[in-house]
Design an enzyme around this catalytic site. Structure first.
Site, short mmCIF file in Angstrom:
data_model
loop_
_atom_site.label_atom_id
_atom_site.label_comp_id
_atom_site.label_asym_id
_atom_site.label_seq_id
_atom_site.Cartn_x
_atom_site.Cartn_y
_atom_site.Cartn_z
N LYS A 76 5.30 48.53 8.23
CA LYS A 76 5.74 49.35 9.37
C LYS A 76 7.22 49.14 9.66
CE LYS A 76 1.11 49.59 11.41
NZ LYS A 76 0.90 51.04 11.35
N THR A 130 -0.83 57.43 14.74
CA THR A 130 -1.19 58.26 15.90
C THR A 130 -0.21 58.03 17.05
OG1 THR A 130 -2.78 56.54 16.55
CG2 THR A 130 -3.65 58.46 15.38
N LYS A 154 1.37 60.64 20.06
CA LYS A 154 1.41 60.40 21.50
C LYS A 154 2.84 60.57 22.03
CE LYS A 154 -2.26 57.09 20.70
NZ LYS A 154 -2.53 55.68 20.40
N HIS A 188 -8.73 54.87 5.88
CA HIS A 188 -7.56 54.79 6.76
C HIS A 188 -6.40 54.01 6.16
CE1 HIS A 188 -9.10 56.56 10.53
NE2 HIS A 188 -10.27 56.05 10.18
N LYS A 215 3.73 49.08 17.81
CA LYS A 215 2.61 49.19 16.87
C LYS A 215 2.34 47.80 16.30
CE LYS A 215 4.90 52.32 14.71
NZ LYS A 215 4.29 53.51 14.16
N ARG A 216 1.28 47.68 15.54
CA ARG A 216 0.97 46.39 14.92
C ARG A 216 2.17 45.90 14.11
NH1 ARG A 216 -1.84 45.90 9.91
NH2 ARG A 216 -2.23 48.13 10.07
#
Length: 824
Positions: free
Chosen positions: A569, A671, A675, A372, A563-564
């Site tokens: 990111k 992911t 969504k 991952h 998100k984290r």
């Protein structure tokens, strides 16, 4: 010796289903509330939730028992999904949806003047995961049940989740997330299946009953793994799969001798030490004690789960493992459970007396590994010394696996010592390490990435040597999310609207959502779509007001990144854009303006100092913007604390713009992007992870693409000069000036220096400023596009209509077809 009789046969009596009319449900609910719990209507609301959960559990139990018995028929191949995380969120609403009794339950609750939706919100989010990895595992389990695939999930029953995030003075504060404090009505304790897990001790060679040398692991510190089963219901198909979670406890509750001697702390020390293993999700591994505890967690999960599977196998087959590989498969979710490769070898050799070759044939034909991450530092390595102290027998087995593996490498590339060094499971050096990902690849028959680009980059980069040795092992399985949870459950208004137009079979056959495309240009339908989106935005605005005390105007563009918190990111890039918009307003550049509400959320790891500074910066900027009357409704910024599954169920339907802005080549899949897409949000994103496949599905006209591509990122690293980028871009120069002059930290001198240094660093691995101009230009296109309401609604409808590929039903069908090969 007579063969042990099978406890599971084809002939069994199926339990009859209970009635689901509203009257029967009301009777059962009242019985549980008054006679089982000793409460009454008007009590603390949590007990209403507990009574309703127990009522539904009776209905689930029928299908659960029948499903389990059907899977236990001899010859049925089963898969076992091992993951340190299962972010299942709340269960009650999901089971109501899957049982198809929402209207009956609403009617039943109305008999007591109760609102079903209010009862559902009393449930605590299960603290079994952190972010995307755990939520993916939960979606996988949902789809396996819906597809009637015989899959059992294995995880750890954490007493506390990672942490509950509180924001105080802009800073993240971590508080315990004791999600089990009120018990969990969905779990069933199964003490009869308790397993013993060994740690420490030493290894001896003895002569076994056949007068052959045999290794034994002795003088160990043993811990008990007690299983708790959680039902995973399929969608309207009478199937309920099992998630088995392990809880750690001592073999003896306490030392009576120490207790009688007055040494009370020593008496319970063993119990407390054992329970630490399942106490907290992901302990901080900054210390040696933290590292040891995390390795203990990983071995605890692998050993308990494998012993459990071998126990079930032995009931029917005794010590005959000739068909084991053809009837069992283990899927390791990321690198955390990969110690399972060595542990299965230990169990087969030491406990079941198989030869090395026979044990390896079984192990290498039953283990499958999902990777991952593209970040090398996320591929776990453990010091050999830690293994030696904690798992000495496992270390022996790993060394033997490595020796045999390196013979294969040498045979393929004679004399290539550098390649052997690169590929060795044991990393040599002043401190030796066990490379867990390499162990997984060597011991698995399948290795998959989770998006097309991710899988490509794995074979071209991180695992290139292994791909050249075993190209047949590598494959791609693009992630997905379950449309039941993320549309049907989370977005009931949109679900009703879609079902009125194309029927409701899309919930179970999500590829049929494509039928919605015919309504993308239908103005009456678009008007209804807009009404649904507005209602969802109102619900999200209420959440933001409650959690952040910030007013979001539903007529504004809702721009969301949740998100984290991590540098790759690039929440920082988002923040730079917010500062840019703020600066434009302050200097009067507001012609043809689009009002925008920006929402950011996510947790930073407790030891990740810079990520926590990003949260503080976000909150400081929000404080300036939201309290400036000149800004007004033109721009709002909020950081939502303690982001999790239940909050995402409100955030997703209310989002207009989905921020997926990682540095290209760094996000394995994502992911959250799926969504948001399913719920009609439009993506602004880099050419990275599953963004690429989303772009392919919706087309350029329904996606805002920006930034360098993965190969361009690598090329740019050699000549990356942030100072030059700033000097050549007036907008960026002004943004950086506001950051560096302390405008957002007037009374907190220097607190953002580390962030500023990271942006100005020519070796910044995330190349944040390199994408600034492209990002700003793309955001300007977003603003213009949002002003065209009809055009934006068309994009929104098309995003939902094109999201069929991103269902975990499709993902799990691919896992099954290419890897597991189960009968459904």
């Amino acid at each position: 010796m007579a063969k042990k009789k099978s406890l599971c046969t084809k002939e069994f009596t199926q339990l009859k289903k209970l009635p689901t009319d509203s009257k029967s449900l009301a009777i059962d609910f009242e019985r549980y509330l008054t006679r089982h719990l000793g409460r009454f209507v008007g009590c603390v609301p949590f007990y209403l939730y507990e009574a309703l959960s127990l009522t539904l559990r009776d209905h689930i139990m029928t299908d659960w028992r029948n499903t389990w018995k059907a899977y236990e028929v001899k010859g049925v191949k089963k898969a076992y999904y091992m993951s340190l995380e299962f972010l299942i969120g709340r269960s009650l609403g999901n089971h109501i949806l899957n049982l198809g009794i929402n209207s009956e339950l609403k009617s039943a609750m109305q008999q007591f003047a109760l609102e079903l939706e209010e009862i559902i919100t009393e449930e605590h989010d299960a603290g079994l995961g952190n972010g995307g990895l755990g939520r993916l595992a939960a979606c996988f389990m949902d789809s396996c049940a819906t597809l009637k695939l015989p899959v059992v999930g294995y995880g750890i029953r954490y007493e506390y989740g990672m942490f509950r995030q509180v924001i105080k003075d802009g800073y993240q504060i971590e508080e315990p997330d004791h999600w089990l404090r009120d018990n969990n009505p969905w779990e069933l304790e199964r003490p009869e299946y308790t397993q013993i897990i060994k740690f420490g001790g030493r290894v001896e060679m003895i002569t076994n009953h056949n007068r052959k040398p045999h290794v034994v692991w002795v003088d160990t510190e043993d811990i008990l793994a007690i299983p708790y089963d959680v039902p995973i219901s399929g969608y309207k198909n009478n199937t309920v799969n099992t998630l088995r979670l392990w809880s750690a406890t001592a073999t003896n509750v306490f030392s009576l001798e120490d207790f009688n001697a007055g040494s009370y702390s020593d008496a319970v020390e063993a119990k407390n030490k054992a329970e630490h293993i399942s106490m907290v999700l992901y302990p901080n591994d900054a210390s040696e004690n933290g590292k040891e505890l995390r390795l203990k967690q990983q071995y605890f999960l692998a050993s308990a789960s494998l012993q459990d599977v071998l126990r079930m196998w032995s009931i029917n087959e005794g010590n005959d493992f000739s068909k084991f590989a053809s009837e069992n498969v283990f899927q390791m979710n990321d690198t955390h459970p990969t110690i399972a490769v060595a542990e299965l070898m230990r169990l087969l050799i030491d406990e079941h007396y198989l030869s090395w070759d026979d044990a390896w044939a079984i192990t290498s034909q039953t283990m499958a590994y999902t990777n991952h991450t593209l970040l090398p530092e996320a591929l776990e390595k453990w010091p050999v010394s830690l293994f030696e102290n904690l798992l000495p027998r496992l270390l022996q087995i790993i060394y033997e696996i490595n020796a045999r593996f390196l013979k294969q490498v040498s045979s393929k590339w004679p004399g290539d010592i550098n390649r052997q060094i690169r590929m060795s499971i044991i990393e040599e050096g002043d401190v030796k390490f066990v490379r867990m990902a390499y162990l997984a690849i060597a011991g698995s028959f399948s290795v998959n990435g989770v998006a097309a680009l991710h899988s490509q980059l794995l074979t071209e980069g991180l695992f290139r040597d292994f791909y050249e040795l075993w190209p047949e092992k590598f494959n791609n399985k693009t992630n997905g999310v379950t449309p039941r949870r993320w549309v049907a459950h989370s977005n009931p208004l949109m679900t009703t609207l879609i079902s009125e137009k194309i029927g409701d079979n899309w919930i179970n056959e999500f590829k049929n959502i494509s039928q919605l495309k015919q309504y993308a240009d239908n103005r009456p339908f678009a008007k209804l779509w807009h009404k649904v989106k507005t209602e969802n935005k109102k619900r999200l605005a209420e959440l933001i007001k409650s959690e952040c005390n910030v007013d979001f105007d539903v007529n504004s563009l809702f721009d969301v990144q949740v998100k984290r918190i991590h540098e790759y990111k690039r929440q920082l890039l988002n923040i730079l854009h917010v500062i840019h918009l703020y600066n434009r307003i302050k200097r009067g550049d507001t012609d043809n303006w689009t009002n925008r509400c920006v929402l950011i959320g996510g947790k930073a790891a407790p030891g990740y100092r810079l990520a926590k500074s990003i949260i503080k910066l976000t909150n400081n900027i929000a404080d300036v913007i939201n309290n400036d009357p000149q800004i007004g409704n033109k721009l709002k910024l909020a950081f939502i604390p303690n982001y999790g599954v239940s909050k995402m169920e409100i955030i997703c339907p209310g989002t207009d713009l989905s921020e997926q802005i990682s540095t290209a080549g760094k996000e394995a899949s994502g992911t959250g992007n799926m969504k948001f897409m399913m719920n009609g949000a439009v993506t602004i994103g880099t050419y990275d992870g599953a963004n690429i496949e989303i772009l392919d599905a919706v087309g350029n006209e329904n996606f805002f693409l920006f930034g360098l591509k993965a190969d361009e990122v690598e090329a740019r690293r050699h000549n990356y000069q942030p100072e030059n980028i700033i000097n050549e871009d007036d907008d960026l120069k002004q943004v950086m000036h506001l950051l560096t002059c302390g405008h957002f930290n007037s009374f907190e001198t220097g607190i953002f220096d580390e962030i500023i240094s990271s942006l100005l660093n020519p070796h910044d691995p995330w190349l944040t400023l390199a994408d600034f101009r492209s990002y700003i230009d793309a955001q300007e296109k977003v603003s213009r596009a949002y002003q065209d309401r009809d055009g934006w609604l068309k994009m929104s409808i098309n995003n939902t209509a094109c999201s069929g590929h991103f269902s975990t039903d499709r993902t799990m069908q691919e896992y099954n077809k290419d890897i597991w090969k189960l009968d459904s």
